[in-house]
Every structure is written in structure tokens, then in C-alpha cells.
Design an enzyme around this catalytic site. Structure first.
Site, PDB file in Angstrom:
ATOM      1  N   LEU A   1     -29.799  -5.802 -60.475  1.00 54.30           N
ATOM      2  CA  LEU A   1     -30.932  -5.719 -59.540  1.00 54.30           C
ATOM      3  C   LEU A   1     -30.502  -5.886 -58.076  1.00 54.30           C
ATOM      4  CD1 LEU A   1     -33.745  -7.559 -61.546  1.00 54.30           C
ATOM      5  CD2 LEU A   1     -33.226  -5.120 -61.436  1.00 54.30           C
TER       6      LEU A   1
ATOM      7  N   ASP B   1     -27.888  -0.586 -68.451  1.00 53.22           N
ATOM      8  CA  ASP B   1     -26.835  -0.769 -67.445  1.00 53.22           C
ATOM      9  C   ASP B   1     -27.270  -0.132 -66.116  1.00 53.22           C
ATOM     10  OD1 ASP B   1     -24.530  -1.548 -66.161  1.00 53.22           O
ATOM     11  OD2 ASP B   1     -23.181  -0.254 -67.305  1.00 53.22           O
TER      12      ASP B   1
HETATM   13 ZN   LIG Z   1     -20.127  -3.668 -67.481  1.00 51.27          ZN
END
Ligand SMILES: [Zn+2]
Length: 451
Positions: free
Chosen positions: A65, A307
């Protein structure tokens, strides 16, 4: 405060529910599953889910984030907005911010910013080592008290087996899952893509599958030595998956996740040198992707995690070998999973809900989540398996646009996200779909889905 989600089709593998029931949420918690004949409880807000799937809220175990420190790429508020727009009621934030989340002060800051945004639940992950530099263990106990749900040095591997052993022993004492970024950097230095036929052809330095597989094997071995709970992040190779499969057969507490881009794309997508195809681990060759699809289907893979890794356009505008690793993923994951996995017959709808909700809650011990049992948090993801839509990166809720999926058309989407009984996202098509479903056509298709 009461919310009734009515006329939907409930899919909750945590309690073997696969049926047409209404869901009642009261004061943030699940009050119960009601028969459709029971009508609307007094004072309840009603969300009509005719023709739609009602599932326990999706939990993304792996997002970046960027706050604190890199707010020009993403903030906790913009990341949380992208999360709920993609169907994720909870996200787990990796610690590679600036400063790194290696102290209770940073942990508390992330939690507070998440609460202030008031969208997805934001669960911080603490670092394994101070500054994630691999040299000295972080204060896991203090961070645990402040609210971390796991530990990881994601973005970097823990370089030595000795340090990883101590980390696992320490984390085990606090009942924290160790999230493992598997990459032997001595094999990957300077690499920009998967090492193979395409890296040779494109003249880019390769990152061999062995670099991931050696660390995966090492850390599964250490999981046996220490008895720790170990979760392999973004597994992308046949050999890493084989290591997980062996560990599970031996009864170890080893789990793993896969990111959508690793089964939706191959290394040959790098051909146009679009830096939105550059991530770590890299896009792999067809044989590895086939292994991931097997792992999704046979249960070796426990979770789908995005991810999500936002980067500014100027950073991604560099030469391929200079550009940073990573792509955004919160808004495209569920669509890709429907389109490429469920509709292709690789996984069932129940399995999708396990991968995105039931299992993630179990892996990080998130109590009363990943289920719609009475008393659980009223976190819900509402899905439309048939919605045809096209992802327009320019309209993304994320601050960044670094995605290889811009302009992709997909069948299936999350159309509403509910957190503690509050509707925090509603797809613009939600009402229209409901009207179409009035003839019962969509509903019948939906029920066929779950068989
Ligand atoms: Zn990673």
C-alpha cells in the site's frame, strides 16, 4: 444496524453451505442465514442479490500500500478503495514501506490509516528483520500486540538459512505465520525476466526458476526443523510447488499463494518490452504455468493473492532492465480468476471462495473471518459470474496504473463488497443485472455453476 442480503445464492465452504438463503447481518456481525420465506426483519436495509453469489468476504494476503513513505504511488486510502472495488473486504499490507513496518509505531499508524479510510479492513504485516535488511530480528512480540497478523521481509529474501531459522523459531513463539519471498539473489542479480528461451531471444538477463526453488526447498526444510507456520508468497515455478507438496505430505505447516499474473500470462508477454510485464518473481514459461494450474486444481495452492505493487508511471517508463518490479492487481484478480479458472473448468466456484476467503483467514489466523457462520464478522463479497466487463486502467481507484491487463475483457466480477455489515462498494451494473435476472435465467445458470 441491520442488512439483509436477499435472494442470493450462498456459497460458504467453511460451513458446507451451498444454497439459496438470505443473509442477515446485525451490528457488524452475521446474525444468521434465513429461509427466503422468512421475509425482511424490521428496520433492515435490503440488498437484492438475485442471480448473484454471496460469499464470505475475500481476503488478499499480499498487497503493497506504499504508505508511509511512498504516497505518490499509493496511499492506504486509495489502496483500500481499489481493494473493495475488486471485491476484497480485507487486505494484508506488506511491511516494505518507508520506514519499514518493523515497530509497533508503524503498525499502529497503518491500522489507524486503514480505519480512517473506512473501506477494506487493513491488516499490517510486520517485517522479519529490522529494516528488512536481513541482519537483526524485528520486535515481533511488540508488533504482534500492536496488531500485525504475520511477518515477512517480502520484496527481499531472508538471505541466510541461519537467520531464517531464528526468525521461524521467534515467530513461532508469537504464533505468527512467516511469509516467505523465495529468491536466491546470487542467482538473480541483474535479472529482469524468467531465464529461458525468451530471455535469450529478447537479450534480457534471466532469473532462473532455480533461484525460487532453492529458497522454497530451504525454507520447507526449516519449517520441519522449527515447526513454524510458513507461507510461501507468490509461488511461480513447478519446483517451488513440488517443495510445498512434499512439505504438506509430511504434515508440515506450510502453505502457499499464487498471484493471478503468474497463471494468466507467460514469459513471452515480455516480447514488447512493456515494463508492466516486469515483476518478481517474473512471468514464467508455459511448463511452469501448467504446474500452477495443476496446483490450483489439486489443492496444493492454498490462496490467490494479488501482490498489488503500485508504481508511478515515470518509474515504469524506464528501460526494461531499469524499471522497478511489480504491477497493480486488486481490481483485476477476481475477474481473471472467474474468466481464466472458473469458466475454463480449472476450479469450481467453491474452490474460488476457498482460495480467496476461507483459506486466507486460516493462514493468518484471522478470527471470525473467511466464514458466514453466525457471530462471524459481516464481511461479504457478492459475485456475478456472468458479468462481461472490460478493465479500464484509467478509471482505476488505485493511484497507479501499472497493469498489463488494461483493456482486457473478462467474464465474472465482484459486484459488491460489504465490511462489517456496511456496503463499501457497489458496482454500477448491480441494479441492471438484477433486472435482467428477474426472468430467472441468470439464477439458473448460477446454480449450475456450483455443481
Ligand atoms: Zn515478494
Amino acid at each position: 444496524m441491520r442488512l439483509l442480503i436477499s435472494n442470493g445464492y450462498l456459497v460458504d465452504p467453511s460451513q458446507g453451505q451451498n444454497s439459496g438463503k438470505n443473509l442477515l447481518i446485525e451490528d457488524g456481525r452475521v446474525r444468521g442465514l434465513l429461509d427466503k420465506s422468512e421475509g425482511v426483519p424490521e428496520g433492515a436495509e435490503v440488498l437484492d442479490a438475485t442471480g448473484l453469489i454471496v460469499a464470505p468476504g475475500f481476503i488478499d494476503l499480499h498487497v503493497h500500500l506504499r504508505e508511509p513513505g511512498h504516497e505518490y504511488k499509493e496511499t492506504i486510502a486509495t489502496g483500500a478503495a481499489a481493494a473493495v472495488a475488486g471485491g476484497w473486504s480485507s487486505v494484508c499490507a506488506m511491511p516494505n514501506t518507508d520506514p519499514v513496518n518493523d515497530s509497533p509505531a508503524v503498525t499502529r499508524f497503518i491500522i489507524e490509516q486503514g480505519e480512517r479510510a473506512g473501506l477494506a479492513n487493513v491488516f499490517p504485516i510486520g517485517s522479519i528483520t529490522k529494516g528488512s535488511n536481513g541482519a537483526e530480528l524485528s520486535e515481533m512480540g511488540e508488533m504482534r500486540q500492536a496488531g500485525i497478523v504475520a511477518v515477512s521481509d517480502d520484496g527481499r529474501p531472508v538471505p541466510s538459512a541461519g537467520m531464517m531459522r531464528r526468525a521461524m523459531e521467534y515467530a513461532r513463539g508469537f504464533d505468527l505465520t512467516v511469509v516467505d519471498h523465495c529468491e536466491d539473489r546470487t542467482l538473480c542479480a541483474g535479472g529482469a525476466m524468467h531465464e529461458g528461451r525468451w530471455s535469450l531471444r529478447l537479450g534480457l538477463r534471466g532469473m532462473p526458476a532455480a533461484a525460487e526453488e532453492m529458497d522454497a526447498a530451504r525454507d520447507c526444510t526449516l519449517a520441519e526443523l522449527t515447526g513454524a507456520r510458513v507461507h510461501l508468497a507468490h509461488v511461480s515455478t513447478r519446483g517451488a510447488l513440488a517443495a510445498v507438496r512434499r512439505a504438506k505430505e509430511r504434515g508440515l505447516k506450510v502453505t502457499c499463494e499464487v498471484a493471478p499474473h503468474h497463471w494468466a500470462l507467460f514469459d513471452e508477454a515480455v516480447e514488447g518490452y512493456d515494463t508492466n510485464t516486469k515483476m518478481s518473481p517474473p512471468l514464467r514459461s508455459r511448463d511452469h504455468v501448467a504446474a500452477l494450474l495443476e496446483g490450483l486444481s489439486d489443492g496444493t495452492i492454498d490462496a490467490i493473492a494479488t501482490d498489488h505493487a503500485p508504481h508511478h508511471a515515470d518509474e515504469k517508463a524506464l528501460e526494461y532492465d531499469q524499471a522497478p518490479f511489480g504491477i497493480t492487481g486488486l481490481e483485476t484478480a477476481v475477474g481473471l480468476a472467474f474468466d481464466r479458472l472458473v469458466h475454463e473448468g480449472t476450479i469450481s466456484l467453491e474452490r474460488l471462495v476457498e482460495l480467496c476467503s476461507v483459506n486466507p483467514a486460516r493462514i493468518f489466523n484471522l478470527t471470525d473471518r473467511g466464514t458466514l457462520r453466525r457471530g462471524a464478522w459481516g464481511d461479504v463479497t457478492i459475485l456475478d459470474p456472468e458479468l462481461q466487463w472490460t478493465f479500464d486502467a484509467a478509471r482505476s481507484k488505485s493511484k497507479s496504473r501499472n497493469t498489463p491487463f488494461d483493456g482486457w475483457t473478462m467474464r465474472g466480477a465482484a459486484v459488491a463488497t460489504i465490511v462489517a455489515g456496511r456496503i463499501v462498494y457497489r458496482h454500477p451494473e448491480l441494479g441492471r443485472q438484477r433486472d435482467q435476472a428477474a426472468d430467472g435465467q441468470t439464477k439458473r445458470e448460477v446454480i449450475n455453476f456450483s455443481s
